[in-house]
Design a protein around this motif. Structure first.
Motif, short mmCIF file in Angstrom:
data_model
loop_
_atom_site.label_atom_id
_atom_site.label_comp_id
_atom_site.label_asym_id
_atom_site.label_seq_id
_atom_site.Cartn_x
_atom_site.Cartn_y
_atom_site.Cartn_z
N GLU A 139 3.58 73.92 9.42
CA GLU A 139 3.21 72.54 9.13
C GLU A 139 2.38 71.88 10.22
O GLU A 139 1.63 70.95 9.96
CB GLU A 139 4.48 71.71 8.91
N ILE A 140 2.52 72.36 11.45
CA ILE A 140 1.85 71.69 12.55
C ILE A 140 1.45 72.70 13.63
O ILE A 140 2.20 73.64 13.91
CB ILE A 140 2.76 70.57 13.14
N LEU A 141 0.25 72.53 14.17
CA LEU A 141 -0.27 73.39 15.24
C LEU A 141 -0.80 72.51 16.35
O LEU A 141 -1.58 71.59 16.08
CB LEU A 141 -1.37 74.32 14.70
N CYS A 142 -0.39 72.79 17.60
CA CYS A 142 -0.92 71.96 18.70
C CYS A 142 -0.94 72.69 20.03
O CYS A 142 -0.99 72.06 21.09
CB CYS A 142 -0.15 70.65 18.81
N ASN A 143 -0.88 74.04 20.01
CA ASN A 143 -0.99 74.81 21.24
C ASN A 143 -2.40 75.37 21.40
O ASN A 143 -3.18 75.41 20.45
CB ASN A 143 0.03 75.96 21.23
N HIS A 144 -2.71 75.81 22.62
CA HIS A 144 -4.05 76.32 22.92
C HIS A 144 -4.44 77.47 21.99
O HIS A 144 -3.71 78.46 21.86
CB HIS A 144 -4.13 76.82 24.37
N VAL A 145 -5.61 77.33 21.36
CA VAL A 145 -6.17 78.38 20.53
C VAL A 145 -7.63 78.02 20.25
O VAL A 145 -8.01 76.84 20.34
CB VAL A 145 -5.38 78.53 19.20
N ILE A 146 -8.45 78.99 19.96
CA ILE A 146 -9.86 78.73 19.62
C ILE A 146 -9.94 78.36 18.13
O ILE A 146 -9.33 79.03 17.29
CB ILE A 146 -10.73 79.97 19.92
N TYR A 147 -10.70 77.33 17.82
CA TYR A 147 -10.82 76.92 16.43
C TYR A 147 -11.63 77.93 15.63
O TYR A 147 -12.73 78.33 16.02
CB TYR A 147 -11.48 75.55 16.32
N ASN A 148 -11.05 78.34 14.52
CA ASN A 148 -11.74 79.20 13.57
C ASN A 148 -11.41 78.66 12.19
O ASN A 148 -10.24 78.62 11.79
CB ASN A 148 -11.27 80.65 13.71
N ARG A 149 -12.43 78.22 11.47
CA ARG A 149 -12.22 77.52 10.22
C ARG A 149 -11.40 78.34 9.22
O ARG A 149 -10.47 77.85 8.59
CB ARG A 149 -13.57 77.15 9.61
#
Length: 401
Positions: A139-149
């Motif tokens: 439901e929720i993501l907020c840790n470091h990661v590279i955005y990939n659509r």
């Protein structure tokens, strides 16, 4: 058939009671036809695929009394290095914790050595993301990661609201030098101003791949800018990249307008003022960042970080436009929000000594009455690593998973 209908209509017109009856029937039929649709106060998040923040008027409550809890619970926050993202992240960690949401988390042991990092090189994948607990979904993501659509949409629901964050690029660069001390710069120069030496010839120091650099348009890289574009800096492709980012992210927080950004976030997501409270996190005190650069380096960096500047300029202007659409009462609520934040900071500082104290915030035009306790202050003050580990234990039963 037409003659038959006309005769009925004439009979009704001859009788006043008939006219009244006809009007009542028309209204009744109209209500029946509309009955399959939600009333305004019954709209759920699943009814509409969320896009840019401009469309969020449908989800806002006009008063502090909510007939239906319409808070958005599917959120992706792209945590970008050295932009104030740790301060913003606490808001999302706290909201997810308080509402028992399921987080996108990496395995406790991962190649980056930190249990709060999904990836610094790629988007979410089956190898860097844990599956949700049985019977649940992310439901929720907020840790470091590279955005990939594509990969973000694989792991998050269709109606997820996307939030980014940017900072004035040169200020971000100085903070990176001060806090991260990139080895590819600091180990290759003995200058008292390593940033100045670097900017004389950035390619002399830069890693071959932009994904492993923290000084080569890093904000754009974390927002999904491909390595080929970082190298070519093709103006048409940069504009296409910005256009796609604009379409994907309903809100991009601007660090220089942080309080305004968070208030706008609160409105877009139908969260409460209590949900939106924050205390500053990860402020570097090692030394003055300005000591690492020279007096003329800002212009040099602007020539180097062209994609970051294009992104920042675009979303700074967009944020101002979004705020203007909120109307005159935005500034009024901003004053109220700022005052409650000051009260919260003072209270949470004091509760270290007075742990039984409670701060009561009275009902206002902008909020229902709520209370702050010592335990809530602990959540506000909690650093990222221990917070993520507590979430991991609650979500999976162990901090080693």
């Amino acid at each position: 058939m037409w003659i038959y209908k006309r005769k009925i209509r004439l009979r009704i017109l001859r009788n006043k009671r008939g006219v009244t009856f006809a009007l009542v029937m028309i209204v009744a039929v109209s209500l029946l036809l509309l009955g399959g649709k939600h009333r305004a106060d019954e709209i759920t998040i699943d009814d509409i695929e969320l896009g840019r923040g401009d469309s969020f008027g449908l989800f806002r409550s006009p008063s502090t009394t909510k007939k239906v809890d319409r808070a958005v619970r599917h959120v992706a926050f792209l945590k970008v290095h050295k932009t104030g993202s740790s301060t913003a992240q606490n808001i999302f960690l706290r909201f997810g914790w308080n509402h028992n949401l399921t987080f996108v988390l990496p395995p406790a042991k991962n190649p980056f050595g930190f249990p709060n990092i999904i990836s610094l090189r790629e988007g979410p994948t089956s190898s860097n993301v844990l599956p949700p607990p049985a019977g649940k979904h992310h439901e929720i993501l907020c840790n470091h990661v590279i955005y990939n659509r594509t990969s973000f949409r694989t792991y998050l629901p269709r109606n997820t609201f996307y939030v980014g964050i940017l900072r004035e690029p040169y200020e971000c660069f100085k903070s990176t030098l001060n806090y991260l001390r990139p080895s590819y710069i600091f180990l290759r120069t003995e200058s008292q101003a390593p940033g100045t030496e670097y900017l004389k010839d950035p390619l002399k120091y830069e890693p071959k791949k932009s994904m492993t650099s923290y000084t080569n348009n890093r904000m754009a890289v974390e927002l999904g800018c491909p390595d080929s574009l970082v190298k070519s800096k093709n103006s048409d492709q940069i504009m296409n990249f910005i256009k796609q980012t604009d379409q994907d992210f309903g809100l991009v927080i601007i660090a220089e307008m942080f309080e305004e950004s968070i208030l706008l976030l609160k409105r877009y997501l139908n969260w409460s003022i209590k949900d939106a409270l924050y205390l500053d996190k990860n402020i570097a005190h090692r030394k003055s960042a300005s000591a690492l650069v020279g007096p003329y380096d800002r212009e040099l960096y602007k020539q180097w970080a062209t994609i970051d500047y294009a992104l920042y300029d675009h979303f700074y202007i967009r944020l101002r436009q979004q705020i203007r659409k909120e109307g005159n009462d935005f500034d009024e609520e901003l004053l109220h929000f700022a005052e409650i934040r000051r009260m919260t900071t003072e209270f949470c500082t004091a509760t270290k000594k007075y742990k039984d104290a409670t701060l009561v915030v009275k009902e206002s035009k902008w909020n229902e009455k709520f209370e702050l306790s010592h335990s809530y202050c602990i959540l506000l003050q909690k650093q990222e690593m221990p917070f993520v580990q507590e979430i991991r234990v609650r979500q999976y039963g162990s901090e080693d998973i």
